[in-house]
Design a protein around this motif. Structure first.
Motif, short mmCIF file in Angstrom:
data_model
loop_
_atom_site.label_atom_id
_atom_site.label_comp_id
_atom_site.label_asym_id
_atom_site.label_seq_id
_atom_site.Cartn_x
_atom_site.Cartn_y
_atom_site.Cartn_z
N VAL A 113 1.01 -1.01 0.25
CA VAL A 113 0.01 0.05 -0.06
C VAL A 113 0.88 1.19 -0.07
O VAL A 113 1.91 1.14 0.55
CB VAL A 113 -0.83 -0.02 1.16
CG1 VAL A 113 -0.08 -0.09 2.53
CG2 VAL A 113 -1.83 1.09 1.24
N THR A 114 0.51 2.18 -0.75
CA THR A 114 1.23 3.51 -0.83
C THR A 114 0.55 4.63 -0.36
O THR A 114 -0.78 4.85 -0.78
CB THR A 114 1.66 3.85 -2.51
OG1 THR A 114 2.24 2.61 -3.12
CG2 THR A 114 2.54 5.10 -2.45
N ILE A 115 1.12 5.40 0.44
CA ILE A 115 0.53 6.59 1.39
C ILE A 115 1.11 7.79 1.00
O ILE A 115 2.49 7.81 1.00
CB ILE A 115 0.32 6.20 2.89
CG1 ILE A 115 0.00 4.91 3.30
CG2 ILE A 115 -0.35 7.48 3.53
CD1 ILE A 115 -1.33 4.68 2.87
N ARG A 116 0.57 8.63 0.55
CA ARG A 116 0.87 9.89 -0.25
C ARG A 116 0.45 11.03 1.08
O ARG A 116 -0.64 11.07 1.58
CB ARG A 116 0.66 10.12 -1.29
CG ARG A 116 1.29 9.45 -2.45
CD ARG A 116 0.96 9.74 -4.03
NE ARG A 116 1.94 8.93 -4.74
CZ ARG A 116 1.50 7.76 -5.09
NH1 ARG A 116 0.30 7.37 -5.02
NH2 ARG A 116 2.09 7.34 -6.19
N HIS A 117 1.15 12.15 0.94
CA HIS A 117 0.81 13.10 1.83
C HIS A 117 -0.31 14.00 1.47
O HIS A 117 -0.98 13.83 0.30
CB HIS A 117 2.07 14.53 1.87
CG HIS A 117 1.75 15.55 2.66
ND1 HIS A 117 1.37 16.61 2.54
CD2 HIS A 117 2.42 15.42 4.07
CE1 HIS A 117 1.35 17.52 3.47
NE2 HIS A 117 2.15 16.62 4.39
N HIS A 118 -1.10 14.50 2.34
CA HIS A 118 -2.53 15.25 2.09
C HIS A 118 -2.49 16.10 0.97
O HIS A 118 -3.43 16.63 0.71
CB HIS A 118 -3.25 15.52 3.27
CG HIS A 118 -2.51 16.33 4.08
ND1 HIS A 118 -2.43 17.85 3.90
CD2 HIS A 118 -1.76 16.38 5.19
CE1 HIS A 118 -1.61 18.56 4.55
NE2 HIS A 118 -1.17 17.57 5.45
N ALA A 119 -1.23 16.81 0.76
CA ALA A 119 -1.22 17.69 -0.51
C ALA A 119 -1.46 17.34 -1.38
O ALA A 119 -2.16 18.27 -2.33
CB ALA A 119 0.37 18.40 -0.23
N VAL A 120 -1.40 16.09 -1.92
CA VAL A 120 -1.99 15.73 -3.14
C VAL A 120 -3.33 15.47 -3.08
O VAL A 120 -4.11 14.99 -4.34
CB VAL A 120 -1.12 14.43 -3.45
CG1 VAL A 120 0.29 14.54 -3.58
CG2 VAL A 120 -1.54 13.27 -2.81
N ASP A 121 -4.03 15.43 -2.17
CA ASP A 121 -5.51 15.14 -2.12
C ASP A 121 -6.44 16.46 -1.72
O ASP A 121 -6.12 16.92 -0.59
CB ASP A 121 -5.72 14.25 -0.99
CG ASP A 121 -7.28 13.49 -0.86
OD1 ASP A 121 -8.05 13.91 -1.80
OD2 ASP A 121 -7.34 13.16 0.13
N LYS A 122 -7.34 16.74 -2.48
CA LYS A 122 -8.48 17.65 -2.13
C LYS A 122 -9.61 17.16 -2.10
O LYS A 122 -10.78 17.89 -1.90
CB LYS A 122 -8.50 18.82 -3.36
CG LYS A 122 -7.02 19.49 -3.62
CD LYS A 122 -7.48 20.62 -4.87
CE LYS A 122 -5.85 21.25 -4.88
NZ LYS A 122 -6.08 22.32 -5.99
N THR A 123 -9.76 15.98 -1.94
CA THR A 123 -11.26 15.10 -1.55
C THR A 123 -11.44 15.05 -0.04
O THR A 123 -12.60 15.43 0.21
CB THR A 123 -11.29 13.98 -2.41
OG1 THR A 123 -10.89 14.00 -3.98
CG2 THR A 123 -12.47 13.08 -2.19
N TYR A 124 -10.46 14.44 0.48
CA TYR A 124 -10.64 14.27 1.85
C TYR A 124 -9.82 15.64 2.95
O TYR A 124 -8.86 16.18 2.26
CB TYR A 124 -10.11 13.06 2.25
CG TYR A 124 -10.94 11.92 1.90
CD1 TYR A 124 -12.09 11.43 2.14
CD2 TYR A 124 -10.41 11.27 0.57
CE1 TYR A 124 -12.77 10.46 1.71
CE2 TYR A 124 -11.04 10.23 -0.02
CZ TYR A 124 -12.43 9.75 0.53
OH TYR A 124 -12.97 8.75 -0.15
N GLN A 125 -10.23 15.65 3.91
CA GLN A 125 -9.40 16.55 5.03
C GLN A 125 -8.08 16.19 5.10
O GLN A 125 -7.77 15.17 5.01
CB GLN A 125 -10.03 16.70 6.10
CG GLN A 125 -11.76 17.39 6.16
CD GLN A 125 -12.39 17.39 7.62
OE1 GLN A 125 -11.67 16.48 8.41
NE2 GLN A 125 -13.62 18.06 7.66
N SER A 126 -7.28 17.10 5.48
CA SER A 126 -5.63 17.12 5.72
C SER A 126 -5.52 16.37 6.98
O SER A 126 -6.25 16.47 7.79
CB SER A 126 -5.06 18.33 5.26
OG SER A 126 -5.50 19.32 6.45
#
Length: 535
Positions: free
Chosen positions: A441-454
């Motif tokens: 499983v690969t986990i990335r920083h929340h900066a790449v995601d605008k769908t879910y909260q940081s």
């Protein structure tokens, strides 16, 4: 009004208003029946000890042990009934009359704001700890329902509060049932409050710590903010407990005996469970949701252990690893799905102490589809262990879920889409990506995601992508019986189509000489052969 007679004077405006409030919640018939059973015929009022026994959580012949053992917890349960009565019901010399009974019920069970209901829960906790001779540094400025509370919690006090709420939730789902009361491990919730509310954490290690021995101070104002933002349904356990106990008194013939029968059993440690979704984690998820998902989790995971396996759709260690195996079990399920991943990250060469184990979860409000694009209407991400956090939709994008199998019927794709399951982010930069073998499983920083909260999905996540080894994957169905029936019908239909495709029509192979297959074989074997048309 069930307590009045024709000889009594006309109902006052205050009493009429109280009855109207109770009627708006649908509880007035229950209150009337409960009052007629509890009240003394001589005084037409409820004796104080009767109502205390109704709301009490007796523990005759019980013992209490758990992973996060706090010796004072059984004593707190002993005083729960008397504390609830003193906080919400006003008694005179004869007892609690009908008007005060209805008004007291409305205080904790009528429609009030979440902050006021949380204030009531904290008031009950302060009162019950004082009765148990515990030192808690909390104090309200006045007796008003919406007044400010000052002071701080210690982590062990948060654990006591959460454990009390758990017992009240368990009791609501176990009316008239006998069995042990297993208080689960709630350390992930305590650590969530500590990490969210405390700035100077004293350097403790969230990967390995005993929450009952931590001495950090959690400001009560920040704790209330944490509850409203992370577990907003936590105060509801108080309202549900009071209503459930009164409802039990109406159902059973002997209200005092029935109030004790609902609490029979032994408060013990949680039984060994190999599920990723333990009762403690399931309860934590349930108190983040104000929907039917909350009720389904409570029914299946909190009321008893018997219903848990009925909701299990897939487990990698049982059904086999890989996306294809996973898909064969979740395909056709159209209800909410909870997908959990237990993984470990770290360097094997540095020893076991460098390997960190954590658990993530993703809740989708619809079934999965085989698409090469993101889809979905809503959902949540969860950090479940070692620290609990919930990441609600941000409202900026709708890349909730991505589930893509190997395409069928295509020999070549110039730009193939990744095969696997993902949540949040964008194609190629997913916040969570599970590969098709369910090995990584690969986990990335929340900066790449605008769908879910940081926020960090596990402690010390960092900015760079993290690849972790998957030890277990689970999928739990939370759509109730209706979703199960839909999936069952879908699988029957697919099995029927598969069986029909396997059947061979022997008539088409009755004459080989006239078949198109023979003509093609002849052409391939000798394409230059001279052929005469049959006339």
């Amino acid at each position: 009004m069930g307590a009045s007679t024709s000889s009594e004077p006309k109902i006052s405006a205050e009493q009429q208003e109280a009855e109207n409030v109770a009627s708006s919640t649908g509880a007035l018939p229950i209150l009337q029946k409960a009052f007629s059973k509890f009240a003394s015929s001589e005084t037409n009022a409820i004796p104080l000890e009767n109502l205390q026994q109704c709301f009490g959580f007796g523990r005759e012949g019980r013992s209490y042990t758990t992973e996060n053992a706090i010796d004072s917890f059984p004593v707190i349960l002993d005083h729960l009934g008397s504390s609830l009565v003193d906080q919400f019901f006003i008694s005179d010399k004869g007892g609690i009359n009908w008007f005060e009974f209805v008004k007291g019920y409305n205080k904790c069970c009528a429609r009030v704001s979440a902050s006021i209901l949380l204030n009531m829960l904290v008031r009950v906790f302060i009162d019950v700890t004082k009765r148990a001779n515990l030192s808690v540094n909390l104090e309200f400025e006045s007796v008003d329902a919406d007044c400010k509370v000052n002071g701080y919690f210690l982590p062990r006090h948060v654990l006591l509060l959460l454990s009390t709420c758990w017992v009240m939730t368990w009791d609501c789902g176990n009316l008239k049932k006998k069995g042990n009361v297993s208080v689960p491990d709630l350390s992930h919730l305590v650590l969530s409050a500590v990490t969210s509310c405390v700035e100077d954490k004293g350097g403790f290690d969230v990967w390995d710590c005993d929450v009952s021995s931590l001495e950090v101070q959690i400001p009560v104002g920040k704790f209330i903010t944490w509850v409203i933002g992370t577990v907003p349904c936590l105060p509801d356990c108080l309202r549900q407990y009071v209503h459930a106990r009164l409802q039990l008194a109406v159902i059973d013939g002997d209200e005092l005996a029935s109030s004790n029968s609902s609490s029979v059993g032994e408060i013990s440690s949680t039984t060994a469970c190999h599920d990723i979704l333990t009762q403690g984690r399931a309860w934590a998820i349930s108190i983040t949701q104000r929907s039917s998902i909350n009720e389904e989790i409570s029914r299946a995971f909190i009321s008893s252990d018997t219903g848990m396996n009925d909701n299990l759709i897939y487990r990698s260690s049982t059904h086999g690893r890989g996306l294809n195996r996973f898909w064969s079990h979740v395909e056709g399920y159209k209800g909410p799905l909870l997908i959990l991943v237990a993984a470990s990250s770290g360097n094997d060469h540095e020893g076991n102490s460098a390997i960190k184990k954590w658990v993530l979860g993703a809740l989708t409000n619809q079934g999965l589809e085989n698409k090469d694009i993101f889809y979905g209407t809503t959902g949540c991400l969860y950090s479940l262990s070692p620290v609990f956090h919930v990441f609600q939709p941000s409202g900026k994008e709708k890349n909730f879920v991505y589930s893509h199998l190997h395409p069928t019927g295509r020999a070549y794709q110039p730009h193939p889409k990744p095969v696997g399951i993902a949540f949040g982010g964008t194609p190629g930069n997913e916040r969570i990506f599970i590969d098709e073998d369910f090995s990584k499983v690969t986990i990335r920083h929340h900066a790449v995601d605008k769908t879910y909260q940081s926020g960090s999905l596990f402690p010390d996540q960092g900015f760079l992508p993290t690849e972790a080894r998957i030890s277990e994957v689970e999928a739990w169905g939370l759509g109730g019986k209706a979703a199960k029936e839909v999936q069952k019908s879908y699988k029957k239909r697919e099995d029927l189509f598969t069986e029909q495709r396997r059947k061979v029509d022997l008539k088409t192979f009755g004459n080989w000489e006239d078949s198109p297959e023979k003509m093609m074989m002849d052409m391939v074997s000798d394409p230059n052969a001279v052929r005469r048309e049959d006339r």
